[in-house]
Design an enzyme around this catalytic site. Structure first.
Site, PDB file in Angstrom:
ATOM      1  CB  CYS A  11      -0.991   0.094   1.077  1.00 28.37           C
ATOM      2  SG  CYS A  11      -0.133   0.196   2.833  1.00 28.37           S
ATOM      3  CB  CYS A  14       4.323  -0.504   1.763  1.00 28.58           C
ATOM      4  SG  CYS A  14       3.397  -1.561   2.724  1.00 28.58           S
ATOM      5  CG  ASP A 438       9.490  28.433 -33.090  1.00 32.70           C
ATOM      6  OD1 ASP A 438       9.849  29.474 -33.279  1.00 32.70           O
ATOM      7  OD2 ASP A 438       9.688  27.419 -33.846  1.00 32.70           O
ATOM      8  CG  ASP A 636      10.747  23.652 -34.514  1.00 34.15           C
ATOM      9  OD1 ASP A 636      10.770  24.522 -34.127  1.00 34.15           O
ATOM     10  OD2 ASP A 636      11.028  23.135 -35.854  1.00 34.15           O
ATOM     11  CG  ASP A 640      11.890  27.197 -30.459  1.00 36.89           C
ATOM     12  OD1 ASP A 640      12.097  28.397 -30.471  1.00 36.89           O
ATOM     13  OD2 ASP A 640      11.750  26.543 -31.377  1.00 36.89           O
TER      14      ASP A 640
END
Length: 756
Positions: A11, A14, A438, A636, A640
């Protein structure tokens, strides 16, 4: 991040215990434990032995998880196989079989008078012994609850199994006491007391507790197994062998033995084993496994190919450029795996709740029993109410609701080409209020294309195309490539030219069949020959639309004009419109000139345009926007990367550079801008489904404090998951947010730091 396998967790308590123990090890800078995958990620300089010893001291087991490069693909898949569900299913079947018999004795006969064998008539001790034996069998079948629960209690870290073990043990021990008391009453002939003790048996309660919790455990195990299906599917895509050329001979090798620089061959119909570069051959390669695009991509010498894509037609000879963990497929697998291993902030809230939950429940059970005893209730009644507190307050789903929601969200994203690198990025994406885009390669295709062809009066379009094709073919300029591609698509043939030269001031010249061909910008051509007013007016109009007009002449006579532009992607306007409907403000940041930027921004429908910005200037704009709200940067290119890094969420287009993808938090493998609103919706749905449906009302109320307010909207379908585009604006109305964005975007940039 070093990965470990952890055993014995049942659980969230733990997981919290393991995390706390490992965090205390000197040299550990961060640790994240995943109950979902039974994995642990640790960063720091601590030795493996010290980390494993800390886990063992906490009462659990640990081992170093082998990396993909060190273990076979089949071993990696085996590690993700669901071995727990079949075991739990067998436990449940045996438990149910004995429980039905037990319930017949305890409930069927006692409450409804169902018949029993004759030797049980009046033999209440025999009935009690039968119930005890059946209960012991069920307890032995489900002994894991007791081993885990009492072991955790011994290490002073009680978990959900502790509640189950305590409840079942208390029921069994009290019932055993009642059974022995019954024998004494029967020995003294007190039949009223014997009948009274028959009602003090709670054997069926102990057995029922264990069986019902086993049902829940099995459902949780099935849920855990299903959430790793995406990861297993990705692993199955990886080829197992490669045909490598060694010493002039073709040798079939396991994929783990392929090295960088090896030359491998791929026949039609075979999967490409590793990332590589084509040396010889041409073919069409189906890359849908990675990109989702069904249209095959043509490959020739010099082109790159990726592992798990399928060679459909020709024979290819390739050089391996990335193998093992470096291949595109392995990186995708690692992103998905890391997202499961890392812990989102909202998951840490669940861990804090579960870390104190079990001790509090045990305390409440003890107080409940004491209060009932003080009120004069019989010991059996007081005990039954304490047991009810222990058992009913055992929401084992607490520790799984959050990680399962995160893993499901990440799995749905992976299937749709949206890769969240970490669980934190999955959470943060849904809180975005401003999206900065961009231009080149993100809103636009990033490739120049001819958009308009305007022949001069009396000149045919083919004459203009033939002259432009002949003049631009020797040039390497991107605008020239666009003109050549367009003319070839129109069926024109390249004609040889002589004396080709690139002239200062954006012009080209060459001779064809004795005639002098000239081409270039409007400004340049105006200095070389007379340009009709109609073409000048058209050029002005095209420039205002963000296009680049090119004029062509033959022997001083204008043939006409062609306009070239980086065209807006088909889905960009729709994606921007979707973002705006979600209450998100969209800003375009570009290094292009303001005129072109405004034209592209108007076509795409963005709220604000910031043009003429250098790479570090993009980061400055993002920082200004962050003063208004949470910002996601979508890009991309290498330029950037700074903005992607400083944004609250960096989103990279999959077709972009490796640097951009490394700097980003989210990768859009399909390179579609429409995946940006889809990623935001998916993130919001993950948080909402987690808090409202899986974690329960109490935990949901706690987690709700960590989310923005929600509004309604149209339902969007993503891989079968209903996602409401609920708008989160941090209290700002759309108009106020828009005005804030406009003010932030309009602020003057600091002095540009141009590279030396």
């Amino acid at each position: 991040m070093k990965q470990y396998c952890v055993t014995g967790m049942s659980c969230a308590a733990c997981a919290a215990r393991v995390e706390k123990a490992v965090s205390a090890v000197p040299g550990v800078t961060s640790v994240s434990v995943s109950l979902l995958t039974n994995g642990m990620g640790v960063e720091g300089t601590a030795a493996d032995g010290e980390i494993i010893r800390a886990v063992q001291d906490a009462g659990y087991g640990a081992s170093v998880k082998g990396t993909e490069s060190k273990q076979s693909a089949s071993a990696a898949e085996e590690a993700l196989e669901d071995h727990e569900t079949p075991k739990l299913k067998r436990r449940l079947c045996w438990s149910l079989g004995f429980l039905i018999v037990l319930m017949y004795f305890s409930m069927g006969h006692m409450m409804w008078g169902w018949p029993l064998p004759a030797w049980f008539d009046g033999n209440h001790v025999a009935m009690g012994l039968t119930q005890m034996l059946l209960t012991i069998i069920i307890m032995v079948i489900n002994q894991k609850f007791f081993i885990s629960g009492f072991k955790a209690l011994w290490h002073r870290s009680p978990n959900m199994d502790t509640l189950v073990a305590l409840g079942a043990t208390a029921s069994f021990l009290y019932s055993t006491y009642a059974l022995f008391a019954m024998t004494d009453a029967q020995l003294h002939g007190n039949m009223d007391a014997v009948m009274g003790y028959m009602h003090e048996f709670y054997f069926e309660s102990a057995a029922m507790i264990l069986t019902l919790i086993t049902v829940g455990k099995m459902l949780e195990a099935r849920s855990k197994g299903k959430t790793t299906d995406a990861l297993k599917s990705l692993m199955k895509l990886a080829p197992k062998t490669a045909n490598v050329l060694r010493g002039g001979q073709k040798v079939s090798l396991p994929i783990e033995q392929v090295q960088k620089g090896d030359v491998f061959v791929v026949r039609p119909g075979e999967s490409i084993p590793v990332d590589g570069r084509v040396l010889d051959g041409t073919s069409a390669v189906n890359e849908s496994a990675l990109t989702g695009e069904s249209v095959p991509v043509d490959k020739a010498a010099g082109d790159n190919v990726s592992a798990a894509t399928v060679n459909q037609s020709g024979f290819l000879r390739c050089e391996a450029t990335r193998v093992g963990e470096d291949t595109t497929l392995s990186q995708i697998i690692r992103m998905v795996s890391d997202a499961a291993a890392t812990k989102a902030p909202i998951a840490k809230v669940a861990d804090k709740v579960s870390g104190v939950f079990v001790p509090v429940v045990i305390s409440i059970a003890v107080v409940t029993m004491i209060v009932w005893l003080l009120l004069g209730a019989p010991f059996g009644d007081a005990l039954s109410r304490a047991i009810a507190v222990l058992v009913i307050s055992c929401p084992c789903a607490l520790g799984l609701a959050t990680p399962v929601a995160i893993m499901v969200g990440n799995g749905v994203g992976a299937k749709n080409g949206i890769l969240f690198k970490t669980a934190a990025s999955l959470e943060e994406t849904g809180k975005v209020q401003i999206v900065a885009l961009d231009k080149t390669g993100t809103i636009t295709s990033g490739q120049m294309r001819v958009t308009d062809v305007l022949p001069a009066d009396g000149i045919g379009e083919n004459d203009l195309l033939d002259a432009a094709l002949s003049l631009e073919t020797p040039s390497e300029h991107p605008l020239a490539k666009a003109v050549v591609q367009y003319a070839l698509e129109k069926g024109r043939k390249v004609q040889d030219v002589a004396d080709f030269a690139a002239l200062p001031g954006n012009g080209l010249t060459a001779k064809r069949d004795g005639a002098v061909l000239l081409g270039g910008s409007v400004k340049y051509m105006q200095g070389q020959c007379k340009v009709p007013e109609s073409l000048l007016a058209a050029a002005e109009k095209l420039s205002g639309e963000g296009k680049t007009p090119l004029l062509f002449s033959r022997d001083g006579a204008i043939l006409g004009m062609m306009a070239v532009a980086d065209t807006v992607k088909d889905d960009s306007p729709e994606a921007v419109a979707e973002l705006r409907k979600m209450g998100i403000r969209v800003v375009m940041i570009t290094g292009d000139n303001p005129r072109t930027a405004q034209a592209v921004g108007q076509t795409a429908g963005v709220d604000q345009v910031v043009a003429g910005v250098l790479p570090d200037g993009k980061a400055d704009v993002v920082r200004r926007l962050q003063k208004v709200g949470r910002v996601a940067m979508v890009g991309d290119g290498i330029n950037d990367a700074p903005a992607l890094t400083c944004a609250d969420v960096g989103i990279a287009i999959g077709a972009g550079t490796d640097i951009a993808m490394d700097a980003a938090d989210v990768v859009l493998m399909n390179s579609r801008l429409s995946d940006v609103p889809a990623a935001i919706r998916l993130s919001r749905a993950t948080l909402r489904h987690n808090s409202q449906h899986q974690a329960g009302p109490v935990l949901g109320a706690v987690l709700q404090r960590h989310r923005h307010s929600a509004g309604g909207g149209r339902v969007h379908q993503l891989a079968g998951l209903e996602i409401e585009p609920d708008v989160r604006r941090g209290g700002d109305e759309p108009e106020q947010l828009l005005r804030g964005v406009e003010r932030a975007a309009a602020e003057p940039l600091p002095p540009a730091r141009r590279p030396a």
